[in-house]
Design a protein around this motif. Structure first.
Motif, PDB file in Angstrom:
ATOM      1  N   GLU A  15      82.409  93.115 146.039  1.00 18.03           N
ATOM      2  CA  GLU A  15      81.669  91.888 146.355  1.00 18.03           C
ATOM      3  C   GLU A  15      80.240  91.909 145.832  1.00 18.03           C
ATOM      4  O   GLU A  15      79.767  90.945 145.240  1.00 18.03           O
ATOM      5  CB  GLU A  15      81.654  91.649 147.858  1.00 18.03           C
ATOM      6  N   GLU A  16      79.569  93.049 146.043  1.00 19.55           N
ATOM      7  CA  GLU A  16      78.177  93.137 145.582  1.00 19.55           C
ATOM      8  C   GLU A  16      78.097  93.149 144.064  1.00 19.55           C
ATOM      9  O   GLU A  16      77.178  92.591 143.472  1.00 19.55           O
ATOM     10  CB  GLU A  16      77.504  94.398 146.151  1.00 19.55           C
ATOM     11  N   ALA A  17      79.074  93.794 143.427  1.00 19.57           N
ATOM     12  CA  ALA A  17      79.087  93.851 141.970  1.00 19.57           C
ATOM     13  C   ALA A  17      79.361  92.451 141.397  1.00 19.57           C
ATOM     14  O   ALA A  17      78.709  92.013 140.442  1.00 19.57           O
ATOM     15  CB  ALA A  17      80.140  94.835 141.487  1.00 19.57           C
ATOM     16  N   TYR A  18      80.299  91.740 142.029  1.00 21.07           N
ATOM     17  CA  TYR A  18      80.646  90.384 141.595  1.00 21.07           C
ATOM     18  C   TYR A  18      79.409  89.482 141.668  1.00 21.07           C
ATOM     19  O   TYR A  18      79.076  88.769 140.728  1.00 21.07           O
ATOM     20  CB  TYR A  18      81.769  89.842 142.487  1.00 21.07           C
ATOM     21  N   GLU A  19      78.705  89.575 142.801  1.00 23.68           N
ATOM     22  CA  GLU A  19      77.500  88.760 142.994  1.00 23.68           C
ATOM     23  C   GLU A  19      76.445  89.095 141.930  1.00 23.68           C
ATOM     24  O   GLU A  19      75.811  88.206 141.362  1.00 23.68           O
ATOM     25  CB  GLU A  19      76.959  89.047 144.388  1.00 23.68           C
ATOM     26  N   GLU A  31      89.808  83.763 139.578  1.00 24.38           N
ATOM     27  CA  GLU A  31      90.962  84.596 139.978  1.00 24.38           C
ATOM     28  C   GLU A  31      90.591  86.073 140.148  1.00 24.38           C
ATOM     29  O   GLU A  31      91.336  86.825 140.774  1.00 24.38           O
ATOM     30  CB  GLU A  31      92.127  84.454 138.999  1.00 24.38           C
ATOM     31  N   ILE A  32      89.435  86.478 139.635  1.00 19.66           N
ATOM     32  CA  ILE A  32      89.039  87.881 139.801  1.00 19.66           C
ATOM     33  C   ILE A  32      88.796  88.163 141.288  1.00 19.66           C
ATOM     34  O   ILE A  32      88.930  89.273 141.765  1.00 19.66           O
ATOM     35  CB  ILE A  32      87.787  88.220 138.953  1.00 19.66           C
ATOM     36  N   ASN A  33      88.443  87.117 142.002  1.00 10.29           N
ATOM     37  CA  ASN A  33      88.055  87.227 143.404  1.00 10.29           C
ATOM     38  C   ASN A  33      89.201  86.998 144.369  1.00 10.29           C
ATOM     39  O   ASN A  33      89.223  87.559 145.451  1.00 10.29           O
ATOM     40  CB  ASN A  33      86.970  86.170 143.678  1.00 10.29           C
ATOM     41  N   ASP A  34      90.114  86.131 143.992  1.00 10.94           N
ATOM     42  CA  ASP A  34      91.114  85.759 145.000  1.00 10.94           C
ATOM     43  C   ASP A  34      92.544  85.762 144.464  1.00 10.94           C
ATOM     44  O   ASP A  34      93.301  84.839 144.691  1.00 10.94           O
ATOM     45  CB  ASP A  34      90.760  84.401 145.623  1.00 10.94           C
ATOM     46  N   SER A  35      92.890  86.788 143.716  1.00  6.41           N
ATOM     47  CA  SER A  35      94.298  86.928 143.344  1.00  6.41           C
ATOM     48  C   SER A  35      94.674  88.397 143.419  1.00  6.41           C
ATOM     49  O   SER A  35      93.822  89.252 143.650  1.00  6.41           O
ATOM     50  CB  SER A  35      94.547  86.371 141.937  1.00  6.41           C
ATOM     51  N   ARG A  36      95.931  88.689 143.241  1.00  9.17           N
ATOM     52  CA  ARG A  36      96.398  90.081 143.283  1.00  9.17           C
ATOM     53  C   ARG A  36      96.479  90.657 141.869  1.00  9.17           C
ATOM     54  O   ARG A  36      97.009  91.734 141.655  1.00  9.17           O
ATOM     55  CB  ARG A  36      97.780  90.158 143.950  1.00  9.17           C
ATOM     56  N   LYS A  37      95.981  89.892 140.902  1.00  8.71           N
ATOM     57  CA  LYS A  37      96.045  90.348 139.506  1.00  8.71           C
ATOM     58  C   LYS A  37      95.193  91.588 139.296  1.00  8.71           C
ATOM     59  O   LYS A  37      94.081  91.677 139.821  1.00  8.71           O
ATOM     60  CB  LYS A  37      95.523  89.247 138.581  1.00  8.71           C
ATOM     61  N   LEU A  38      95.660  92.518 138.502  1.00 12.68           N
ATOM     62  CA  LEU A  38      94.933  93.768 138.268  1.00 12.68           C
ATOM     63  C   LEU A  38      94.168  93.765 136.953  1.00 12.68           C
ATOM     64  O   LEU A  38      93.266  94.575 136.744  1.00 12.68           O
ATOM     65  CB  LEU A  38      95.902  94.952 138.314  1.00 12.68           C
ATOM     66  N   ILE A  39      94.565  92.858 136.063  1.00 16.00           N
ATOM     67  CA  ILE A  39      93.799  92.693 134.819  1.00 16.00           C
ATOM     68  C   ILE A  39      93.416  91.220 134.722  1.00 16.00           C
ATOM     69  O   ILE A  39      94.283  90.347 134.788  1.00 16.00           O
ATOM     70  CB  ILE A  39      94.629  93.099 133.582  1.00 16.00           C
ATOM     71  N   VAL A  40      92.139  90.962 134.630  1.00 13.89           N
ATOM     72  CA  VAL A  40      91.658  89.576 134.594  1.00 13.89           C
ATOM     73  C   VAL A  40      90.756  89.398 133.378  1.00 13.89           C
ATOM     74  O   VAL A  40      89.864  90.219 133.137  1.00 13.89           O
ATOM     75  CB  VAL A  40      90.879  89.237 135.899  1.00 13.89           C
ATOM     76  N   GLU A  41      91.008  88.328 132.635  1.00 16.26           N
ATOM     77  CA  GLU A  41      90.201  88.050 131.441  1.00 16.26           C
ATOM     78  C   GLU A  41      89.047  87.108 131.792  1.00 16.26           C
ATOM     79  O   GLU A  41      89.232  86.184 132.586  1.00 16.26           O
ATOM     80  CB  GLU A  41      91.056  87.343 130.369  1.00 16.26           C
ATOM     81  N   ALA A  42      87.894  87.366 131.185  1.00 16.10           N
ATOM     82  CA  ALA A  42      86.781  86.410 131.246  1.00 16.10           C
ATOM     83  C   ALA A  42      86.540  85.986 129.797  1.00 16.10           C
ATOM     84  O   ALA A  42      85.684  86.543 129.108  1.00 16.10           O
ATOM     85  CB  ALA A  42      85.540  87.053 131.844  1.00 16.10           C
ATOM     86  N   PRO A  43      87.330  85.010 129.315  1.00 16.82           N
ATOM     87  CA  PRO A  43      87.337  84.692 127.884  1.00 16.82           C
ATOM     88  C   PRO A  43      85.973  84.251 127.360  1.00 16.82           C
ATOM     89  O   PRO A  43      85.591  84.606 126.243  1.00 16.82           O
ATOM     90  CB  PRO A  43      88.381  83.582 127.756  1.00 16.82           C
ATOM     91  N   GLU A  44      85.221  83.498 128.179  1.00 16.56           N
ATOM     92  CA  GLU A  44      83.893  83.039 127.739  1.00 16.56           C
ATOM     93  C   GLU A  44      82.987  84.213 127.392  1.00 16.56           C
ATOM     94  O   GLU A  44      82.124  84.134 126.531  1.00 16.56           O
ATOM     95  CB  GLU A  44      83.207  82.226 128.856  1.00 16.56           C
ATOM     96  N   GLU A  45      83.186  85.303 128.119  1.00 15.33           N
ATOM     97  CA  GLU A  45      82.319  86.477 127.950  1.00 15.33           C
ATOM     98  C   GLU A  45      82.930  87.513 127.016  1.00 15.33           C
ATOM     99  O   GLU A  45      82.288  88.516 126.711  1.00 15.33           O
ATOM    100  CB  GLU A  45      82.063  87.146 129.320  1.00 15.33           C
ATOM    101  N   ARG A  46      84.177  87.298 126.613  1.00 10.96           N
ATOM    102  CA  ARG A  46      84.944  88.299 125.854  1.00 10.96           C
ATOM    103  C   ARG A  46      84.954  89.641 126.605  1.00 10.96           C
ATOM    104  O   ARG A  46      84.689  90.702 126.051  1.00 10.96           O
ATOM    105  CB  ARG A  46      84.396  88.463 124.430  1.00 10.96           C
TER     106      ARG A  46
END
Ligand SMILES: Nc1ncnc2c1ncn2[C@@H]1O[C@H](COP(=O)(O)OP(=O)(O)OP(=O)(O)O)[C@@H](O)[C@H]1O
Ligand SMILES: O=P(O)(O)OC[C@H]1O[C@H](OP(=O)(O)OP(=O)(O)O)[C@H](O)[C@@H]1O
Length: 209
Positions: A15-19, A31-46
């Motif tokens: 939580e602190e890292a996300y903030e 979805e990085i915050n509220d899903s069960r996915k273990l790999i999440v892409e942030a395409p805007e940031e590559r």
């Protein structure tokens, strides 16, 4: 710019890292915050995030499957992995201390210390010149002195509430802990420009805090 893979610890640090990332201006997917996915892409940031157990973050970074990771200093002191520590993020602040039942001495003949940090505990007692038996546990370490398994524990203290509620007292502070940004040494060479820019963006937020 190259793609970056970041190993992000689930649980308390998340939580602190996300903030911190959001306040530093990174565009992170919901979805990085509220899903069960273990790999999440942030395409805007590559950026690709791997969501990992805190103790496993340095493993991913050492093996180079993640370029960067966020890990507690406790984990780094315990595991001594081949990773570079780039930045103190000043989040998840706490410290490691010895604790036990009040007004008790260590057993003179067979002193026992329970901990999930066997390396840190061994080094601490070795420096004091005390020979102890280390009993390794995975959690709820405070139980050990209460049920007669150990004379002392070596564990994380933050608010002190867990010790207090279980009738334990702190004896010696060992080391201050916070979360650190770590990097794979090869990634740091190969993707140096990208990683430097990433670190600079985080630093910019940290100096404002
Ligand atoms: N009470 C606390 N307050 C602040 N930071 C803490 C506290 N306990 C642990 N930490 C820090 O947060 C990191 C992750 O702790 P967390 O409790 O999320 O995971 P864990 O206990 O290692 O694993 P898990 O609970 O998933 O088995 C620790 O490595 C430490 O740096
Ligand atoms: O000083 P406090 O604010 O009470 O925090 C300290 C507690 O937090 C950690 O436990 P955690 O909640 O991670 O559970 P664990 O016992 O399973 O490791 C640590 O191991 C202490 O038990």
């Amino acid at each position: 710019m190259n793609e970056l893979t970041i190993a992000m610890p689930k649980g308390r640090i998340f939580e602190e890292a996300y903030e911190l990332f959001v306040e530093a201006g990174f565009d992170l997917p919901k979805e990085i915050n509220d899903s069960r996915k273990l790999i999440v892409e942030a395409p805007e940031e590559r950026i690709q995030f791997i969501l990992a157990k805190p103790m496993d973050v340095p493993v991913y970074v050492e093996h180079g499957v993640a370029d960067i990771g966020i890990a507690g200093k406790d984990v780094l002191l315990e595991q001594l992995r081949d990773v570079h520590e780039l930045l103190d993020l000043h989040i998840s602040n706490c410290y490691i201390a010895t604790a036990g039942l009040p007004n008790t001495m260590m057993n003179e003949i067979a002193p026992r210390v329970a901990t999930k940090y066997p390396t840190i505990a061994t080094n601490f007692y070795k420096e004091k010149g005390e020979q102890v038996e280390i009993i390794e546990l995975n959690g709820s370490i405070e139980l050990a002195p209460m049920i007669g398994l150990a004379d002392r524990i070596v564990d994380i203290v933050s608010t002190g509430q867990t010790l207090k509620e279980n009738g334990l007292v702190e004896y010696e502070k060992i080391v201050d802990i916070s979360s650190r940004l770590i990097v794979n040494p090869v990634s740091y060479r190969v993707k140096s420009e990208r990683i430097r820019a990433f670190v600079a963006q985080l630093k910019n937020e940290l100096i404002k805090r």
